[in-house]
Design an enzyme around this catalytic site. Structure first.
Site, PDB file in Angstrom:
ATOM      1  N   MET A  35       0.106   1.457   5.509  1.00 13.69           N
ATOM      2  CA  MET A  35      -0.777   0.966   6.572  1.00 13.69           C
ATOM      3  C   MET A  35      -1.998   0.278   5.956  1.00 13.69           C
ATOM      4  SD  MET A  35      -0.436   3.594   9.715  1.00 13.69           S
ATOM      5  CE  MET A  35      -1.593   4.835   9.150  1.00 13.69           C
ATOM      6  N   GLY A  36      -1.907  -0.109   4.693  1.00 16.90           N
ATOM      7  CA  GLY A  36      -3.021  -0.807   4.048  1.00 16.90           C
ATOM      8  C   GLY A  36      -4.129   0.137   3.629  1.00 16.90           C
ATOM      9  N   LEU A  38      -5.388   0.213   0.664  1.00 13.20           N
ATOM     10  CA  LEU A  38      -4.610   0.732  -0.464  1.00 13.20           C
ATOM     11  C   LEU A  38      -5.485   1.371  -1.537  1.00 13.20           C
ATOM     12  CD1 LEU A  38      -1.985  -2.131  -0.910  1.00 13.20           C
ATOM     13  CD2 LEU A  38      -1.903  -0.115   0.583  1.00 13.20           C
ATOM     14  N   HIS A  39      -4.965   2.449  -2.120  1.00 15.37           N
ATOM     15  CA  HIS A  39      -5.627   3.156  -3.219  1.00 15.37           C
ATOM     16  C   HIS A  39      -4.592   3.404  -4.311  1.00 15.37           C
ATOM     17  CE1 HIS A  39      -3.563   6.597  -1.556  1.00 15.37           C
ATOM     18  NE2 HIS A  39      -4.190   6.453  -0.395  1.00 15.37           N
ATOM     19  N   GLY A  41      -2.803   5.847  -5.066  1.00 14.39           N
ATOM     20  CA  GLY A  41      -1.567   6.496  -4.623  1.00 14.39           C
ATOM     21  C   GLY A  41      -0.536   5.467  -4.177  1.00 14.39           C
ATOM     22  N   HIS A  42      -0.992   4.492  -3.393  1.00 11.20           N
ATOM     23  CA  HIS A  42      -0.076   3.432  -2.951  1.00 11.20           C
ATOM     24  C   HIS A  42       0.428   2.611  -4.145  1.00 11.20           C
ATOM     25  CE1 HIS A  42      -2.747   3.832   0.769  1.00 11.20           C
ATOM     26  NE2 HIS A  42      -1.547   4.132   1.222  1.00 11.20           N
ATOM     27  N   GLY A 152       5.346   8.654  -0.410  1.00 11.14           N
ATOM     28  CA  GLY A 152       4.575   9.648  -1.134  1.00 11.14           C
ATOM     29  C   GLY A 152       4.807  11.050  -0.604  1.00 11.14           C
ATOM     30  N   GLU A 153       4.800  12.021  -1.514  1.00 10.93           N
ATOM     31  CA  GLU A 153       4.858  13.429  -1.089  1.00 10.93           C
ATOM     32  C   GLU A 153       3.570  13.843  -0.379  1.00 10.93           C
ATOM     33  OE1 GLU A 153       5.758  15.772  -4.536  1.00 10.93           O
ATOM     34  OE2 GLU A 153       7.906  15.396  -4.357  1.00 10.93           O
ATOM     35  N   SER A 191      -6.347   6.964   2.538  1.00  9.14           N
ATOM     36  CA  SER A 191      -7.178   5.917   3.148  1.00  9.14           C
ATOM     37  C   SER A 191      -8.252   6.549   4.018  1.00  9.14           C
ATOM     38  CB  SER A 191      -6.310   4.985   3.990  1.00  9.14           C
ATOM     39  OG  SER A 191      -5.229   4.495   3.216  1.00  9.14           O
TER      40      SER A 191
HETATM   41  P1  AMP Z   1      -0.306   5.349   4.414  1.00  3.65           P
HETATM   42  O1  AMP Z   1      -0.670   3.910   4.190  1.00  3.65           O
HETATM   43  O2  AMP Z   1      -1.433   6.271   4.165  1.00  3.65           O
HETATM   44  O3  AMP Z   1       0.408   5.574   5.706  1.00  3.65           O
HETATM   45  O4  AMP Z   1       0.717   5.730   3.281  1.00  3.65           O
HETATM   46  C1  AMP Z   1       1.719   4.859   2.844  1.00  3.65           C
HETATM   47  C2  AMP Z   1       2.536   5.586   1.810  1.00  3.65           C
HETATM   48  O5  AMP Z   1       1.697   5.963   0.725  1.00  3.65           O
HETATM   49  C3  AMP Z   1       3.162   6.878   2.321  1.00  3.65           C
HETATM   50  O6  AMP Z   1       4.463   7.012   1.784  1.00  3.65           O
HETATM   51  C4  AMP Z   1       2.231   7.931   1.789  1.00  3.65           C
HETATM   52  O7  AMP Z   1       2.839   9.190   1.609  1.00  3.65           O
HETATM   53  C5  AMP Z   1       1.863   7.319   0.458  1.00  3.65           C
HETATM   54  N1  AMP Z   1       0.618   7.899  -0.061  1.00  3.65           N
HETATM   55  C6  AMP Z   1      -0.572   8.000   0.584  1.00  3.65           C
HETATM   56  N2  AMP Z   1      -1.454   8.653  -0.180  1.00  3.65           N
HETATM   57  C7  AMP Z   1      -0.819   8.988  -1.331  1.00  3.65           C
HETATM   58  C8  AMP Z   1      -1.196   9.690  -2.525  1.00  3.65           C
HETATM   59  N3  AMP Z   1      -2.422  10.183  -2.682  1.00  3.65           N
HETATM   60  N4  AMP Z   1      -0.276   9.833  -3.488  1.00  3.65           N
HETATM   61  C9  AMP Z   1       0.984   9.346  -3.336  1.00  3.65           C
HETATM   62  N5  AMP Z   1       1.398   8.676  -2.245  1.00  3.65           N
HETATM   63  C10 AMP Z   1       0.514   8.499  -1.254  1.00  3.65           C
END
Ligand code: AMP
Length: 284
Positions: A35-36, A38-39, A41-42, A152-153, A191
């Protein structure tokens, strides 16, 4: 269209053209749905995608279908240009960034209803959530037709729900999970951490400390109810205002586990600091 010189695609037709060209050349494709905002983890997911397949696609779509009306859809952080620059630097090939009308055209009326791993935990507090996630992921998968999708887990229940959906619907791709990337004090990168003030940010590290202690205690044969109660108290003491849940579950089905049961288990938690809801999880 290029943004910071990474290709950005806004329509399903254009996306299909490019992906079809890749497949025709024999290139495999890995998708990273986001969902953008980005950090690191992404970006770890993008690195994994690049190790799995010749071509990598990151989607950026803040999905209205997974937010309830009272939730943070409107104020969810949107940092598109910075996201594109990070994806470019990470070596991602394409940004798939449809607008809401492209994803959900007028008359859109189909929704996936996941059960199994979707039951309980997040669904008890966000009943709309996994239906929205499953529907958009299914659409992303059929739009891109990737060989792999990397999740991501950090969003552990989501990973299990998407894995189950892919299996149940015979979707021809492999779902790959990647470990959570954390800040130095253990806080899972998210995020939504951008919502936290300085004091809240300090308090937030208590969630990881609390679930780590539950994992240690349960692994050593400790009582699950006592360990999770202690974790709730710890988080509240450290500045969380409300704990939605701290649970120990079967790591695949996410069903409650019997006291004293062994096997593959996971500690999962969700709690509020001010108006910010944080989730985290860890293996036992
Ligand atoms: P989001 O944009 O937050 O919906 O996440 C997009 C993807 O990034 C999902 O598969 C999340 O599980 C993964 N993600 C978010 N935060 C982390 C993190 N700290 N470490 C690993 N993967 C992450």
């Amino acid at each position: 269209m290029a943004n910071a010189s990474i290709a950005v695609v806004r329509t399903v037709a254009e996306l299909r053209d490019i992906a079809a060209g890749w497949r025709k050349s024999g290139d495999t494709i890995a998708l990273v749905p986001t969902m953008g905002a980005l950090h690191a983890g992404h970006i770890a997911l993008v690195n994994k995608a690049r190790s799995l397949a010749k071509r990598s696609v990151a989607s950026i779509f803040v999905n209205p279908a997974q937010f309830a009306p009272h939730e943070d859809f409107g104020r969810y952080p949107r940092t598109f240009d910075a996201d594109c620059a990070k994806l470019k630097a990470a070596g991602c090939d394409l940004v798939w960034a449809p607008d809401v009308k492209e994803m959900y055209p007028d008359g859109f009326a189909t929704r996936i209803v996941p059960a199994g791993a979707a039951e309980g935990l997040e669904s008890d507090f966000r009943p709309h959530f996994f239906g929205g996630v499953a529907t958009v992921c299914c659409k992303l998968f059929t739009q891109v037709l990737p060989d792999y999708a990397v999740f991501g887990e950090k969003d552990y229940q989501q990973l299990q729900v998407v894995t189950q959906m892919a299996r149940d619907l015979n979707l021809p791709l492999r779902i790959v999970g990647l470990q959570t990337i954390r800040e130095a004090d253990g806080l899972a990168m998210s995020s939504r951490n951008a919502y936290l003030g300085a004091d809240q940010r300090k308090s937030a590290a208590a969630m990881y400390a609390a679930i780590s202690e539950v994992a240690r205690s349960v692994a050593a044969g400790g009582d699950i109810a006592a360990a999770t109660a202690k974790a709730r108290q710890h988080m509240l003491f450290e500045g969380f205002e409300k704990v939605d849940y701290v649970e120990v579950r079967d790591a695949v089905t996410l069903k409650p586990v019997e006291a004293g049961a062994g096997g593959n288990r996971r500690v999962l938690a969700a709690a509020w600091i001010g108006k910010t809801r944080l989730i985290d999880n860890i293996a036992v």
